[in-house]
Design an enzyme around this catalytic site. Structure first.
Site, short mmCIF file in Angstrom:
data_model
loop_
_atom_site.label_atom_id
_atom_site.label_comp_id
_atom_site.label_asym_id
_atom_site.label_seq_id
_atom_site.Cartn_x
_atom_site.Cartn_y
_atom_site.Cartn_z
N LYS A 169 -3.45 -1.70 15.60
CA LYS A 169 -2.91 -0.81 16.63
C LYS A 169 -3.91 -0.66 17.75
CE LYS A 169 0.52 1.96 14.53
NZ LYS A 169 0.69 2.77 13.33
N GLU A 219 0.83 -1.21 0.00
CA GLU A 219 0.00 0.00 0.00
C GLU A 219 0.86 1.26 0.00
OE1 GLU A 219 -1.54 1.83 3.44
OE2 GLU A 219 -1.18 0.10 4.72
N1 PSU Z 1 -2.76 1.72 10.58
C1 PSU Z 1 -1.44 1.79 10.73
N2 PSU Z 1 -0.69 2.41 9.79
C2 PSU Z 1 -1.26 2.96 8.66
C3 PSU Z 1 -2.67 2.84 8.49
C4 PSU Z 1 -3.37 2.22 9.48
O1 PSU Z 1 -0.92 1.30 11.72
O2 PSU Z 1 -0.54 3.52 7.81
C5 PSU Z 1 -3.32 3.37 7.23
C6 PSU Z 1 -3.59 2.22 6.26
O3 PSU Z 1 -3.44 2.69 4.93
C7 PSU Z 1 -5.05 1.89 6.51
C8 PSU Z 1 -5.60 3.27 6.80
O4 PSU Z 1 -5.70 1.27 5.43
O5 PSU Z 1 -4.59 3.92 7.56
C9 PSU Z 1 -6.91 3.22 7.56
O6 PSU Z 1 -7.44 4.50 7.64
P1 PSU Z 1 -8.94 4.68 8.20
O7 PSU Z 1 -8.85 4.30 9.64
O8 PSU Z 1 -9.24 6.12 7.97
O9 PSU Z 1 -9.80 3.75 7.40
#
Ligand code: PSU
Ligand code: MN
Length: 282
Positions: free
Chosen positions: A139, A5
């Site tokens: 996390k 990603e």
């Molecule tokens: N969690 C992490 N590192 C990240 C992300 C999430 O520990 O870089 C990023 C990933 O790209 C994930 C996105 O798909 O954040 C999720 O964002 P949201 O919670 O807005 O869906």
């Protein structure tokens, strides 16, 4: 092929650690017999695999959109540059016929979701798109029990690699039992083969605990997480800004120490993803 990603590069880590990570995971995947494909939208074009110069530019760009299922086509239609989240990367990977994807952490159910309804589109994508996502768990900025509940409801297998407990990103153990456990890349590939034979579609989540040497204990991280969440509430952060805000807060609160662990666990996931990809063509 192993997909990677790009939101983790633009919104998940500061420069130059992000570039160092992006390069090293590609090398690790090659060294383990697979081909890396970092996915991103660059000036309206969906790229499956980036040239070295594109990767370097993306790591330094400030204005990239964070694109998910809702706005990936928008970024393409409007000729924008967008970094793909887990959800959007899964869409790109599936479209290109790539079945394995390595990342750090997935999005999930946020703490307080019963008030905010903040649940990542990553979970819905895992339910519908047939890609194996290798991560280091979720996390603890998230509500991990609720995240596992939603994955179960939506029929997403959650398999921890070589451990009975589900990992929590920086820490090897979230304190929660893993729904499923497998101990080899071949067993994971075989599980996917049987899902295909049964006609069970959708993705699967592989949780790979961070190596012991790089781990930060759960109790220690919890102090910083509480502070980061307090800051987010004070600053009235909402929507897609929440996850990047919390990640950035944590880097500052830990004096950058969390970055080293973050890079180590993504590298560890890249290795396992390459092994699974190789096992799937054996
Ligand atoms: N969690 C992490 N590192 C990240 C992300 C999430 O520990 O870089 C990023 C990933 O790209 C994930 C996105 O798909 O954040 C999720 O964002 P949201 O919670 O807005 O869906
Ligand atoms: Mn969200």
């Amino acid at each position: 092929l192993v997909a990677l990603e790009s939101t983790i590069i633009t919104h998940g880590m500061p420069y130059p650690g992000n570039l160092e990570m992006a390069r090293s995971v590609e090398t690790i995947i090659r060294d383990n017999g697979a081909v890396p494909a970092t996915i991103a939208v660059i000036e309206g074009v969906l790229h499956i695999g980036l040239e070295a110069a594109q990767l370097e530019a993306l790591a330094q760009t400030k204005g990239a959109m964070k694109v998910s299922r809702a706005d990936m086509a928008f970024a393409i239609a409007e000729r924008r540059t967008g970094a793909t989240t887990v959800a959007a990367t899964m869409i790109g990977a599936a479209r290109a016929g790539i079945r394995v994807f390595a990342t750090g952490g997935i999005g999930g159910v946020h703490r307080g979701a019963e008030e905010t309804f903040d649940i990542s589109a990553d979970l819905e994508e895992l339910a519908r798109t047939g890609v194996i996502v290798v991560c280091a768990g979720a996390k603890a900025i998230l509500d991990i029990p609720k995240t596992l509940e939603v994955l179960e409801t939506r029929g997403v297998p959650v398999v921890t690699y070589d451990s009975a407990t589900f990992p929590a990103f920086w820490s090897r153990d979230s304190g929660l039992k893993s729904p499923l456990t497998l101990n080899s890349p071949a067993a994971i590939a075989n599980f996917q083969t049987v899902r295909d034979q049964l006609g069970v579609d959708g993705g699967m989540l592989i949780a790979n605990p961070v190596p012991q040497a790089d781990e930060i204990p759960r109790e220690e991280m919890e102090i910083y997480i509480t502070r980061a969440l307090d800051n987010a509430e004070r600053d009235e952060i909402a929507g897609k800004a929440v996850t990047p805000y919390l990640l950035d807060s944590l880097f500052h609160l830990t004096d950058g120490r969390s970055l080293k662990t973050n890079i180590a666990l993504v590298e560890n996931n890249a290795r396992l993803a390459a092994e699974i990809a190789v096992a799937m063509v054996d």
